[in-house]
Design an enzyme around this catalytic site. Structure first.
Site, PDB file in Angstrom:
ATOM      1  N   GLU B  62      -9.345  21.378  -4.098  1.00 31.35           N
ATOM      2  CA  GLU B  62     -10.391  20.356  -4.213  1.00 31.35           C
ATOM      3  C   GLU B  62     -11.789  20.915  -3.971  1.00 31.35           C
ATOM      4  OE1 GLU B  62      -7.474  19.933  -2.768  1.00 31.35           O
ATOM      5  OE2 GLU B  62      -6.608  18.424  -4.109  1.00 31.35           O
ATOM      6  N   PRO B  91     -10.449  18.556   1.861  1.00 29.81           N
ATOM      7  CA  PRO B  91     -10.781  19.974   1.620  1.00 29.81           C
ATOM      8  C   PRO B  91     -12.091  20.150   0.841  1.00 29.81           C
ATOM      9  CG  PRO B  91      -8.472  19.559   1.148  1.00 29.81           C
ATOM     10  CD  PRO B  91      -9.110  18.216   1.376  1.00 29.81           C
ATOM     11  N   HIS B 131      -2.025   9.209   0.716  1.00 31.79           N
ATOM     12  CA  HIS B 131      -2.209   8.628  -0.617  1.00 31.79           C
ATOM     13  C   HIS B 131      -2.767   7.202  -0.570  1.00 31.79           C
ATOM     14  CE1 HIS B 131       0.500  11.964  -1.515  1.00 31.79           C
ATOM     15  NE2 HIS B 131       0.238  11.812  -2.795  1.00 31.79           N
TER      16      HIS B 131
END
Lengths: 370, 326
Positions: B62, B91, B131
């Site tokens: 990321e 990240p 998530h």
């Protein structure tokens, strides 16, 4: 860690002897063929860059700069690589690349204004083709890689008007995730980018042994592109190796990692004390590999330059340093409400309100004794 | 294309397609956005039609996605980055907060980074950990970034295009539990200003402020409350940074009561900011304190108990009742 000096690409020995050709660990043969004027130009750059740096260190000691990150000892790596760049190439520096900026034609006052705290290092990155100093270690390697991807998308590789990007960073940065991600990205997209790592042996106080168990240039192999270790105190080799890597990138052959093996002669910044973490003999050993002394020896032996040239260069560097000092001392502080400028390209109602209240508050003190 | 009923997911896809079509400098980049069309299929078919240089499948990292987008933006591109899920943005947090947000400021306006960072956010889909998070406060707290979120297909279609056209770096939050809900999208309709809140349902008794996935919940609560004779005014914030609270102040001055609803934990969240500002601006109009209905101050819990965590219409109605307790 193995310090295998046989792998160093060197074109000028510490004693000032020219080496005709050197083969890098990548199998490439490196050489340079410069005119006398070009040799003298390199010398002038090295001396000037060192003198300006010394002036900045002095200014910090006198309280005129908040902090300074000296490049002492790394002049050859920066001038050699900086002079290998073409005008169309894009530079992504970290915060010690004063010599690269100098080669880029950027006013030497620019990094000083950052360290004095009157701005945040705001030379025009688009106009100068040189990004701003990046203090978060290694972040700019990804910026360079993305920029290089854009070069490819614009079709500016593999032809006459080819461009390349170069990212500067230190040995400590190679431990960062971003640098490793930049290596992966540049390899898989064959991006025209050169990674120029100045291994100056220390990340503040942490020695290279705390960053890696293998020579840094060897890392490149694991990512699938060439790595080369160059004598970073040799301006000729730094120039030759960088020029080759940039050509390689421009030709559409992707990235190269250059490890410029060098030494930071001073502190990381004026805030730390290297005597706490470095043995004195170590710096002494590196002093004998000084980048300026060795080029001076070569120029003298080859009768490319005489005493009057050396004296003239010293005098010119001194004049530039004095001018720089005068300009630093007269640099105005920014307007108080400039803190609200440029947060957003088109402003923000939140900030407009804060600026208004801030200015009204300041105005309320006008005419008072305190 | 005439007005048609689209899911939020399809509306976003249509908006992205139009942005790619209009400006050759727009590029979409992220994990799985190409051949797969994104894990939620938001970029479905775009690589096929615009090519691998416009819709770029990236390595799985990321920070790399955002960091290279900075370089592309410096080169004149307008990158639209997809972060696959809310919990994976961390990240990239350093690149977003330290680089993307600050470069315009640091360069005294010489550098613009017109980057859009799309993040499907929030819970309610029974996902595993990382998530279902609501990281909006981290970004709204960062000067230099703008943060927006859509709650319906019509806004999804227009807001994504407005965000891409904007010179600001924008974190664009997509309420993933609403991806499959349908609504009318009129591609020719005049776009509502990107950073403006909107009264979604007028009412007279209590002002309910929500955004993203909770707008639907607030509207459902308003429908239920109407059966009991209470008219809730529902305001969809749409922009979380900058906040557009003028419509909220106007509403609260009429209703005297305010409830803020979001999925993120309450502690130091958007609700706290809104409550503080409403209190400053509407102090003499308030009949009760501004109340918050939020997720709890826990990590997002396991799917089998997420319904306990997520604000639902009953918790909104309970808060509405409590505003009458003072």
């Amino acid at each position: 860690m193995a310090r295998d000096d046989d792998t160093l690409v060197q074109l000028l020995t510490p004693d000032g002897e020219r080496v005709d050709r050197a083969v890098g660990p990548d199998g490439v043969e490196y050489s340079v063929d410069l005119t006398d004027a070009e040799y003298r130009g390199f010398y002038r750059d090295l001396v000037t860059v060192r003198r300006l740096d010394a002036e900045a260190t002095a200014l910090q000691r006198q309280g005129e700069l908040g902090i300074w990150a000296s490049l002492l000892g790394q002049e050859a790596a920066q001038v050699g690589s900086g002079r290998a760049l073409r005008p169309q190439d894009m530079v992504f520096p970290t915060y010690r690349e004063h010599g690269v900026l100098y080669c880029r034609g950027i006013d030497p006052i620019m990094p000083l204004s950052l360290f004095r705290g009157v701005d945040q290092g705001a030379w025009d990155p688009i106009e100068t083709r040189c990004g701003m100093y990046t203090i978060v270690i290694g972040a700019q390697t990804l910026h360079a890689t993305g920029y290089a991807m854009g070069i490819t998308m614009d079709g500016k590789v593999g032809n006459d008007d080819g461009e390349a990007a170069i990212a500067y960073f230190g040995d400590g940065a190679t431990s960062q995730g971003d640098v490793n991600e930049a290596f992966i990205w540049s390899a898989v997209y064959t991006a025209p980018v050169v990674f120029f790592c100045q291994n100056n042996q220390y990340a503040i106080s942490e020695p290279i042994e705390r960053q890696t168990r293998v020579p840094l240039y060897q890392r490149a192999a694991g990512f699938g592109f060439p790595g080369v270790r160059v004598d970073g105190n040799d301006v000729l080799a730094s120039y030759a190796v960088t020029r080759h890597a940039l050509d390689h990138a421009r030709g559409g052959q992707g990235p190269t990692l250059i490890e410029a093996y060098t030494y930071r002669m001073g502190a990381h910044t004026t805030s730390d004390d290297p005597s706490r973490y470095r043995p004195p003999a170590e710096a002494e050993a590196w002093r004998s590999r000084d980048p300026i002394a060795r080029l001076a020896a070569f120029l003298g032996k080859q009768q490319i330059a005489d005493e009057s040239f050396f004296a003239e260069v010293d005098e010119q560097a001194r004049t530039e340093a004095v001018r720089l000092r005068e300009r630093v001392l007269t640099m105005p502080d920014p307007a108080p409400d400039s803190i609200f400028d440029n947060v957003y390209p088109h402003g923000s109602p939140l900030l407009d309100g804060e600026r208004e209240r801030f200015n009204a508050y300041r105005k309320s003190f006008e005419g008072s004794a305190h | 294309m005439a007005t048609e009923a689209l899911t939020l997911g399809k509306a976003l896809n249509a908006g992205l397609r139009r942005a790619l079509d209009r400006d050759p400098k727009v590029v979409i980049m992220g994990e799985d956005v190409g051949k797969l069309g994104g894990v939620f299929r938001i970029t479905d078919g775009l690589q096929k039609d615009f090519g691998e240089n416009r819709v770029i499948d990236t390595p799985l990292a990321e920070s790399g996605i955002i960091g290279t987008a900075v370089g592309l933006a410096l080169r004149g591109y307008r990158p639209v980055c997809e972060i696959q899920f809310d919990g994976f943005v961390y990240p990239a947090y350093d690149q977003i907060v330290s680089q993307v947000a600050k470069m315009h400021y640091r360069s005294r306006g010489m550098v613009r980074l017109p980057i859009v960072i799309r993040i499907p956010f929030g819970g309610g889909i029974g996902a595993v950990e990382h998530h279902s998070e609501s990281p909006e406060a981290y970004f709204a707290h960062t000067p230099g970034l703008k943060v927006v979120t859509c709650s319906n297909p019509s806004d999804g279609y227009t807001m994504i295009q407005q965000a891409i056209a904007s010179d600001d770096p924008i974190v664009f939050l997509e309420p993933k539990r609403r991806y499959w809900e349908k609504g009318e999208v009129d591609p020719e309709a005049e776009a509502y200003p990107l950073h403006s809140a909107r009264v979604t349902r007028p009412g007279t008794d209590v002002t309910v402020v929500a955004y993203g996935p909770m707008v639907r919940t607030a509207l459902d609560a308003a429908t239920a409350a109407a059966e009991d004779g209470r008219e809730l005014e529902v305001i969809d914030l749409r922009s979380l940074s900058p906040l557009d609270l003028a419509p909220v102040y106007e509403s609260v001055r009429r209703t005297g009561r305010c409830v803020v609803v979001h999925e993120a934990p309450s502690n130091v969240g958007l609700g706290a900011e809104i409550a503080a500002r409403v209190t400053e601006e509407c102090f003499y109009s308030l009949e009760s304190p501004v109340l918050r209905v939020t997720g709890f101050d826990t990590p997002y819990p396991a799917a089998r108990v997420e319904e306990e965590y997520l604000p639902d219409l009953d918790r909104v109605l309970d808060a509405v009742d409590r505003t009458y307790g003072w």
